[in-house]
Design an enzyme around this catalytic site. Structure first.
Site, short mmCIF file in Angstrom:
data_model
loop_
_atom_site.label_atom_id
_atom_site.label_comp_id
_atom_site.label_asym_id
_atom_site.label_seq_id
_atom_site.Cartn_x
_atom_site.Cartn_y
_atom_site.Cartn_z
N LYS A 41 -5.94 5.52 -6.93
CA LYS A 41 -4.75 5.50 -7.60
C LYS A 41 -4.46 4.59 -8.91
O LYS A 41 -4.02 4.69 -9.82
CB LYS A 41 -3.54 5.61 -6.93
N GLU A 97 -11.54 2.12 -14.39
CA GLU A 97 -11.30 1.48 -12.99
C GLU A 97 -10.06 0.42 -13.37
O GLU A 97 -10.15 -0.16 -14.44
CB GLU A 97 -12.31 0.88 -12.42
N ASP A 98 -9.38 0.05 -12.49
CA ASP A 98 -8.41 -1.11 -12.33
C ASP A 98 -9.14 -2.38 -12.26
O ASP A 98 -8.97 -3.31 -12.91
CB ASP A 98 -7.26 -0.93 -11.31
N ASP A 101 -14.33 -5.46 -7.74
CA ASP A 101 -14.44 -6.44 -7.05
C ASP A 101 -15.87 -6.70 -6.09
O ASP A 101 -16.62 -7.32 -6.65
CB ASP A 101 -13.26 -6.24 -5.88
N LYS A 129 -13.48 -9.45 -11.06
CA LYS A 129 -13.86 -10.67 -10.40
C LYS A 129 -15.27 -10.78 -10.02
O LYS A 129 -15.69 -10.47 -8.93
CB LYS A 129 -13.02 -10.58 -8.81
N PHE A 150 -5.90 -12.28 -4.90
CA PHE A 150 -5.28 -10.83 -4.63
C PHE A 150 -4.25 -10.60 -5.89
O PHE A 150 -3.23 -11.39 -6.01
CB PHE A 150 -4.95 -10.81 -3.24
N VAL A 151 -4.80 -9.61 -6.70
CA VAL A 151 -3.59 -9.17 -7.64
C VAL A 151 -3.11 -8.02 -7.49
O VAL A 151 -3.64 -7.10 -6.82
CB VAL A 151 -4.04 -9.45 -9.01
N ASP A 157 -2.15 -2.42 -6.04
CA ASP A 157 -1.26 -2.44 -4.97
C ASP A 157 -1.33 -3.64 -3.96
O ASP A 157 -2.66 -3.83 -3.73
CB ASP A 157 -1.03 -1.24 -4.40
N ARG A 163 2.41 -1.36 -7.74
CA ARG A 163 1.59 -0.77 -8.53
C ARG A 163 2.46 -0.66 -10.10
O ARG A 163 1.61 -0.51 -11.15
CB ARG A 163 1.29 0.66 -8.24
P1 IMP Z 1 -14.89 -3.15 -4.13
O1 IMP Z 1 -15.57 -1.74 -3.64
O2 IMP Z 1 -14.83 -4.13 -3.50
O3 IMP Z 1 -15.41 -3.26 -5.79
O4 IMP Z 1 -13.39 -2.42 -4.10
C1 IMP Z 1 -12.79 -2.19 -5.05
C2 IMP Z 1 -11.24 -1.76 -4.94
O5 IMP Z 1 -10.60 -2.88 -4.09
C3 IMP Z 1 -10.40 -1.62 -6.20
O6 IMP Z 1 -10.72 -0.31 -6.61
C4 IMP Z 1 -9.02 -1.83 -5.61
O7 IMP Z 1 -8.57 -0.65 -4.97
C5 IMP Z 1 -9.18 -2.92 -4.35
N1 IMP Z 1 -9.13 -4.33 -4.70
C6 IMP Z 1 -10.01 -5.22 -4.83
N2 IMP Z 1 -9.29 -6.36 -5.30
C7 IMP Z 1 -8.15 -6.09 -5.30
C8 IMP Z 1 -6.76 -7.01 -5.62
O8 IMP Z 1 -7.22 -8.27 -6.08
N3 IMP Z 1 -5.48 -6.24 -5.68
C9 IMP Z 1 -5.52 -4.88 -5.17
N4 IMP Z 1 -6.51 -4.14 -4.89
C10 IMP Z 1 -7.89 -4.85 -5.01
MG MG Z 2 -9.35 1.03 -7.31
#
Ligand code: IMP
Ligand code: MG
Length: 175
Positions: A41, A97-98, A101, A129, A150-151, A157, A163
């Site tokens: 989302k 994407e938002d 990570d 990040k 963590f943002v 969210d 959100r």
């Molecule tokens: P990845 O597979 O570790 O890159 O996961 C990315 C997903 O983790 C993002 O699409 C977010 O939904 C969630 N996520 C990662 N960091 C944060 C954060 O700082 N705040 C909120 N959601 C996060």
């Molecule tokens: Mg996401």
């Protein structure tokens, strides 16, 4: 226990940056149409704002993936919860994407989309990040690189809350 949100990136800074990204992306796709794939989302807020700043023809689709993990960390095992409505074969696809990570979710998603033979496949994220990266992911457009905190806000969210904040903030828990 109460939570406070410290502003990390203001609404004005985000809007200005999205305008710049819109210009840059429109230049890249000049003379073509771009098909935005928004990742639900969290990616939705950024997708809408970015789409408004693109001057090339835009179409939109949505995909939702969930990654199994302990809640704060993704495991790399990803499941498609909602697939795209339309085929992407032959289209210029831009994934929106938002945040990137660990990169695990996106790495899976990009492989999945690539197998459907788009004409091109690029990735745009509001936040990155880089310190947290575990899986190599090529990010074509990044709004802001942020430290390992963590943002929330602008789609992101904390347990489904925040959100709708129009800025990016850091959740501070004080007992
Ligand atoms: P990845 O597979 O570790 O890159 O996961 C990315 C997903 O983790 C993002 O699409 C977010 O939904 C969630 N996520 C990662 N960091 C944060 C954060 O700082 N705040 C909120 N959601 C996060
Ligand atoms: Mg996401």
């Amino acid at each position: 226990m109460s939570e406070e949100i410290r502003v990390l990136i203001s609404e004005e800074e985000i809007e200005e940056r999205i305008r710049e990204m819109g210009r840059q992306i429109s230049e890249f796709y000049q003379g073509e149409s771009v098909h935005l794939v928004s990742v639900l989302k969290g990616g939705v807020f950024f997708t809408c704002e970015l789409a408004k700043r693109l001057s090339v023809p835009v179409s939109l689709d949505f995909m939702s993936v969930s990654s199994y993990g302990d809640g704060t960390k993704s495991s790399g095992v990803v499941k498609v919860v909602k697939d795209l409505d339309e085929a992407i074969e032959g289209k210029h696809v831009l994934v929106v994407e938002d945040i990137v990570d660990s990169g695990r979710t996106l790495s899976y998603l990009l492989d999945n989309l690539r197998s459907r033979k788009p004409k091109s496949l690029r990735l745009c994220t509001l936040l990155d990040k880089p310190e947290r990266r575990v899986t190599d992911v090529r990010v074509d457009y990044t709004g802001f690189e942020i430290p390992d905190e963590f943002v929330v806000g602008y789609g992101l969210d904390y347990m489904q809350h925040y959100r709708n904040l129009p800025y990016i903030g850091v959740v501070e828990l004080d007992a």
